[in-house]
Scaffold this motif. Structure first.
Motif, short mmCIF file in Angstrom:
data_model
loop_
_atom_site.label_atom_id
_atom_site.label_comp_id
_atom_site.label_asym_id
_atom_site.label_seq_id
_atom_site.Cartn_x
_atom_site.Cartn_y
_atom_site.Cartn_z
N VAL A 159 0.90 -1.09 -0.08
CA VAL A 159 -0.20 -0.04 -0.01
C VAL A 159 0.98 1.14 -0.14
N GLN A 160 0.53 2.14 -0.74
CA GLN A 160 1.23 3.33 -0.90
C GLN A 160 0.34 4.54 -0.40
N LEU A 161 0.72 5.46 0.33
CA LEU A 161 0.25 6.79 1.01
C LEU A 161 0.96 7.88 0.42
N CYS A 216 -4.31 12.82 1.69
CA CYS A 216 -3.52 11.71 1.64
C CYS A 216 -4.42 10.67 0.94
N ALA A 271 -4.47 6.59 -0.29
CA ALA A 271 -4.22 5.39 -0.17
C ALA A 271 -4.33 4.65 -1.58
N LEU A 282 -8.68 -0.54 4.62
CA LEU A 282 -8.38 0.41 5.45
C LEU A 282 -9.18 0.46 6.80
N MET A 326 -7.11 5.94 9.13
CA MET A 326 -6.24 7.13 8.48
C MET A 326 -5.93 8.20 9.08
N ASN A 384 -10.62 6.37 -0.90
CA ASN A 384 -9.36 6.08 0.12
C ASN A 384 -8.55 7.23 0.51
N ALA A 395 -1.86 5.15 8.17
CA ALA A 395 -3.02 4.18 7.86
C ALA A 395 -2.82 2.98 8.52
N VAL A 419 -3.83 -0.95 7.90
CA VAL A 419 -4.23 -1.60 6.81
C VAL A 419 -3.90 -3.00 6.93
N TYR A 441 1.17 1.87 7.99
CA TYR A 441 1.74 2.24 6.80
C TYR A 441 1.95 3.75 6.85
#
Length: 122
Positions: free
Chosen positions: A2-4, A22, A24, A31, A34, A78, A99, A101, A111
């Motif tokens: 997962v990228q934020l 932000c 996700a 999720l 966050m 998200n 987050a 996750v 994350y």
């Protein structure tokens, strides 16, 4: 994975406003919450605000920002937003999106985004 991805930081005058976002992204994730922490050099990272991405929408907000910062959630994207009003020099920090996750059905873990600099200065 997962990228934020965070955006919205910058330089603002005391009393001014900024809005952070932000988002996700990734695959096969769920999720649970966050929000943002912030950190200044030489100090520990501290919680700013967290929102549950479940049905409750409950929030946890640091006393230092309560009444000035508002978090909102766009569950369909998200994405969370942090509206920061009446900013003070002591709000200057790197703001890190975080987050909780679950990926591919595994146990949930934390994350972190890349961080975005917020500087409040006259």
């Amino acid at each position: 994975q997962v990228q934020l991805v965070e955006s919205g930081g910058g330089l603002v005058q005391p009393g001014g406003s900024l809005r952070l976002s932000c988002a996700a992204s990734g695959s096969d994730f769920r999720l649970f919450n966050m929000g943002w922490y912030r950190q200044v050099p030489g100090k520990q990272r501290e919680l700013v605000v967290i929102i549950s991405t479940g049905g409750s929408g409950s929030t946890t907000t640091a006393a230092s920002v309560k009444g000035r910062f508002t978090i909102s959630l766009d569950a369909a994207k998200n994405t969370v937003y942090l509206q920061m009003n009446r900013l003070r020099p002591e709000d200057t920090a790197v703001y890190y999106c975080t987050a909780l996750v679950s990926v591919a059905g595994a146990s949930a873990g934390d994350y972190w985004g890349q961080g975005t600099q917020v500087t409040v200065s006259s």
